[in-house]
Design a protein around this motif. Structure first.
Motif: not given
Length: 290
Positions: A106, A109, A130-131, A133, A140-144, A149, A151
């Motif tokens: 954690d 990045t 996948f998200q 935002t 752009y942030y990629m969430k999957g 994390p 970007q």
């Protein structure tokens, strides 16, 4: 664009230094960080000196303790496999810590930086639900289901006033972009920052020769170009100092400028125009040098 390959990555490293120059006391920059043996190499690793150091920069506020940056030049391809390759680099980076779990999951990045939006990656994320935002323009942030994390920074979409240096890494700059870049460069006072700016300018000039030619008649542009050429001129002049002492420093410097400009693939007519502005030479006098 010239057939000579443009070295984009040194310009990217310099641009990131300038992008985050306000926080240079809080960060450590490790360019081309070697994971093990080549070619497993991270383009840029940025480590916070203190894990709780706050970075308000739009790109840097995403950072944690260890931040892996992958840069894709306009000549490079970027697809979903490239994305997962960068994620794999992050996994390897974690696994090579000095102690077991020495770098926490954690606290890592990844950032992928590219001029154009990678439509294939965005389409893949949408197809797999996948998200994606975006809080800031061009970021752009990629969430999957990823361990870290991520970007994606699309430099063409970044605010030109806030991110001049990264936006300069392009083959599609206009007159305003070039003038803004030179204006920001002239505001820098520190030696290290000026050297970083020169690295970015060198890439921008080589990648945008047509617009540079168009602006060549502008005195401000001409003077700025001479500043960019200064390190190259010194490099050329150094081994010739004894010869220059015999023929005169002025003549030697002019010859150094000519060789440096030719190295940037400027035509003789362009070189003549620059020398006329800088040294008030006649065309006949210039012909003696060419």
């Amino acid at each position: 664009m010239s057939d000579r390959k443009i070295q984009w990555h040194p310009g990217f490293t310099a641009a990131m230094h300038l992008e985050l120059s306000e926080y240079k006391d809080k960060l450590v920059f490790e360019k081309e960080y070697n994971l093990n043996t080549k070619p497993l190499e991270i383009d840029l690793l940025i480590i916070k000196k203190e894990s709780d150091a706050h970075i308000s920069n739009e790109i840097g506020r995403f950072f944690k303790g260890h931040n892996i940056l992958e840069y894709k030049s306009p000549e490079d391809h970027l697809n979903i496999d490239s994305f997962f390759k960068t994620m794999a680099y992050a996994c390897l980076y974690k696994s090579y810590a000095d102690t077991v779990d020495g770098i926490h999951t954690d606290d890592i990045t990844i950032s992928i930086v590219r001029e154009a939006k990678p439509q294939g990656i965005f389409r893949y994320f949408q197809e797999h639900n996948f998200q994606i935002t975006s809080t800031f323009q061009g970021i752009y942030y990629m969430k999957g289901p990823f361990p870290f994390p991520a970007q994606i920074v699309v430099t063409r979409e970044l605010d030109p006033k806030e991110h001049t240096w990264l936006r300069a890494l392009s083959e599609k700059l206009d007159e305003k972009d070039i003038q803004n870049l030179l204006t920001y460069t002239n505001r820098l006072t520190g030696k290290a920052e000026r050297e970083m700016a020169d690295s970015v300018l060198d890439v921008s000039v080589k990648a945008n020769k047509q617009i540079i030619k168009k602006l060549m008649g502008d005195e401000f542009m001409c003077n700025a170009l001479m500043e960019i050429m200064e390190p190259k001129i010194k490099e050329i002049m150094e081994p010739k100092m004894e010869e220059m002492r015999k023929e005169g420093l002025r003549e030697g410097r002019i010859q150094g400028i000519i060789e440096a400009l030719r190295d940037l693939e400027h035509s003789d007519s362009e070189i003549k125009s620059i020398l006329i502005k800088q040294y008030s030479l006649t065309e006949d006098e210039i012909n003696n040098y060419l």
